[in-house]
Design a protein around this motif. Structure first.
Motif, PDB file in Angstrom:
ATOM      1  N   TYR A   1       0.830  -1.215   0.000  1.00  0.00           N
ATOM      2  CA  TYR A   1       0.000   0.000   0.000  1.00  0.00           C
ATOM      3  C   TYR A   1       0.863   1.264   0.000  1.00  0.00           C
ATOM      4  O   TYR A   1       1.987   1.276   0.466  1.00  0.00           O
ATOM      5  CB  TYR A   1      -0.993   0.003   1.164  1.00  0.00           C
ATOM      6  N   HIS A   2       0.283   2.314  -0.580  1.00  0.00           N
ATOM      7  CA  HIS A   2       0.948   3.615  -0.650  1.00  0.00           C
ATOM      8  C   HIS A   2       0.087   4.669   0.036  1.00  0.00           C
ATOM      9  O   HIS A   2      -1.141   4.590  -0.018  1.00  0.00           O
ATOM     10  CB  HIS A   2       1.089   4.090  -2.107  1.00  0.00           C
ATOM     11  N   VAL A   3       0.731   5.651   0.628  1.00  0.00           N
ATOM     12  CA  VAL A   3       0.041   6.880   1.041  1.00  0.00           C
ATOM     13  C   VAL A   3       0.200   7.802  -0.155  1.00  0.00           C
ATOM     14  O   VAL A   3       1.295   8.292  -0.435  1.00  0.00           O
ATOM     15  CB  VAL A   3       0.666   7.492   2.307  1.00  0.00           C
ATOM     16  N   THR A   4      -0.873   7.987  -0.920  1.00  0.00           N
ATOM     17  CA  THR A   4      -0.770   8.745  -2.168  1.00  0.00           C
ATOM     18  C   THR A   4      -1.017  10.231  -1.985  1.00  0.00           C
ATOM     19  O   THR A   4      -0.577  11.023  -2.813  1.00  0.00           O
ATOM     20  CB  THR A   4      -1.741   8.197  -3.228  1.00  0.00           C
ATOM     21  N   GLU A   5      -1.720  10.616  -0.938  1.00  0.00           N
ATOM     22  CA  GLU A   5      -1.968  12.036  -0.657  1.00  0.00           C
ATOM     23  C   GLU A   5      -2.234  12.223   0.820  1.00  0.00           C
ATOM     24  O   GLU A   5      -2.820  11.355   1.472  1.00  0.00           O
ATOM     25  CB  GLU A   5      -3.221  12.559  -1.385  1.00  0.00           C
ATOM     26  N   VAL A   6      -1.809  13.360   1.319  1.00  0.00           N
ATOM     27  CA  VAL A   6      -2.224  13.852   2.633  1.00  0.00           C
ATOM     28  C   VAL A   6      -2.640  15.284   2.370  1.00  0.00           C
ATOM     29  O   VAL A   6      -1.848  16.091   1.877  1.00  0.00           O
ATOM     30  CB  VAL A   6      -1.087  13.805   3.675  1.00  0.00           C
ATOM     31  N   LYS A   7      -3.894  15.585   2.641  1.00  0.00           N
ATOM     32  CA  LYS A   7      -4.385  16.923   2.325  1.00  0.00           C
ATOM     33  C   LYS A   7      -5.187  17.482   3.481  1.00  0.00           C
ATOM     34  O   LYS A   7      -5.782  16.732   4.261  1.00  0.00           O
ATOM     35  CB  LYS A   7      -5.197  16.916   1.037  1.00  0.00           C
TER      36      LYS A   7
ATOM     37  N   VAL B   1      -6.152  11.380   4.496  1.00  0.00           N
ATOM     38  CA  VAL B   1      -5.008  10.544   4.138  1.00  0.00           C
ATOM     39  C   VAL B   1      -5.533   9.523   3.136  1.00  0.00           C
ATOM     40  O   VAL B   1      -6.442   8.750   3.443  1.00  0.00           O
ATOM     41  CB  VAL B   1      -4.404   9.830   5.364  1.00  0.00           C
ATOM     42  N   GLN B   2      -4.958   9.544   1.934  1.00  0.00           N
ATOM     43  CA  GLN B   2      -5.415   8.646   0.884  1.00  0.00           C
ATOM     44  C   GLN B   2      -4.485   7.429   0.829  1.00  0.00           C
ATOM     45  O   GLN B   2      -3.266   7.572   0.732  1.00  0.00           O
ATOM     46  CB  GLN B   2      -5.405   9.378  -0.452  1.00  0.00           C
ATOM     47  N   LEU B   3      -5.090   6.248   0.951  1.00  0.00           N
ATOM     48  CA  LEU B   3      -4.347   4.987   0.883  1.00  0.00           C
ATOM     49  C   LEU B   3      -4.713   4.263  -0.403  1.00  0.00           C
ATOM     50  O   LEU B   3      -5.895   4.084  -0.714  1.00  0.00           O
ATOM     51  CB  LEU B   3      -4.691   4.081   2.076  1.00  0.00           C
TER      52      LEU B   3
END
Length: 174
Positions: A44-50, A71-73
Motif C-alpha cells: 500500500y501507498h500513502v498517495t496524498e495527505v491533504k 489521508v489517501q491509501l
C-alpha cells in the motif's frame, strides 16, 4: 504542524496529532490498516495527505465550520514490498506538514481504494499493537445530521444527572 482548532469528533475518531503520538513509540514496526474485514496489502501507498477547511450550512440552517485531514491509501500489491513502518508513515505526514498546514486536532479521514473500486471514506480507531505490528482499524464514515446529533447530546446530559442515575438511584427510583 499546527495544533489548533476545535472539531467535534465521534467518540471513536482519532485526530492526526493523537495518531502520530501513538505511533511515536513504534516507529520500526509495520503499520497495517484494516478495513472491510481485511488488512491492506503490503504494497500500500500513502498517495496524498491533504488538509481542508470547510464551511457549510447544515440541514437545520446552522452554520458549520471545521478542519479535516484526509489521508489517501492506495491498497495495492507492489512487488515484494512489506507494510510500511509506523516511522515511515509519520515521516510522510511530517514531510507534508513542511508544505501544508496540518491541524493536529482536525477530524481525520482516510480515503481508501484499490485503484479499481471507488474510494471510500473511513475514520480511524486508536492504533493497537499485535505481535510485531501496529494495526489501525478503519471503519466506514457514516453520514450524520448535525442538528439531531446536537439534540441527542443535550438529551443525554439531563438523563445522566436525573434522580435515577447511579449515584442517587436508591433515593428516588423506588
Amino acid at each position: 504542524m499546527t495544533l489548533t482548532g476545535n472539531t467535534r469528533l465521534a467518540v471513536s475518531d482519532i485526530t492526526l496529532g493523537r495518531l502520530l503520538e501513538k505511533l511515536g513509540d513504534a516507529t520500526s514496526r509495520p503499520l497495517v490498516f484494516e478495513y472491510g474485514g481485511r488488512a491492506v496489502r503490503p504494497g500500500y501507498h500513502v498517495t496524498e495527505v491533504k488538509a481542508g477547511q470547510f464551511s457549510a450550512l447544515d440541514c437545520g440552517a446552522n452554520a458549520e465550520a471545521w478542519s479535516e485531514i484526509f489521508v489517501q491509501l492506495w491498497d495495492v500489491d507492489d512487488g515484494d514490498r512489506t507494510h510500511m513502518t509506523a516511522g515511515k508513515f509519520s515521516a510522510i505526514v511530517r514531510k507534508v506538514s513542511e508544505h501544508v498546514a496540518l491541524d493536529g486536532s482536525a477530524k481525520l479521514t482516510f480515503e481508501v481504494s484499490d485503484g479499481v473500486k471507488p474510494m471510500q471514506l473511513y475514520f480511524a480507531a486508536e492504533p493497537v499493537e499485535r505481535g510485531d505490528a501496529v494495526f489501525i482499524q478503519l471503519s466506514p464514515r457514516p453520514a450524520s445530521c448535525k442538528p439531531r446529533d446536537r439534540w441527542l447530546a443535550s438529551e443525554v446530559k439531563p438523563l445522566q444527572s436525573s434522580c435515577c442515575g447511579p449515584s442517587t438511584a436508591s433515593s428516588c427510583c423506588g
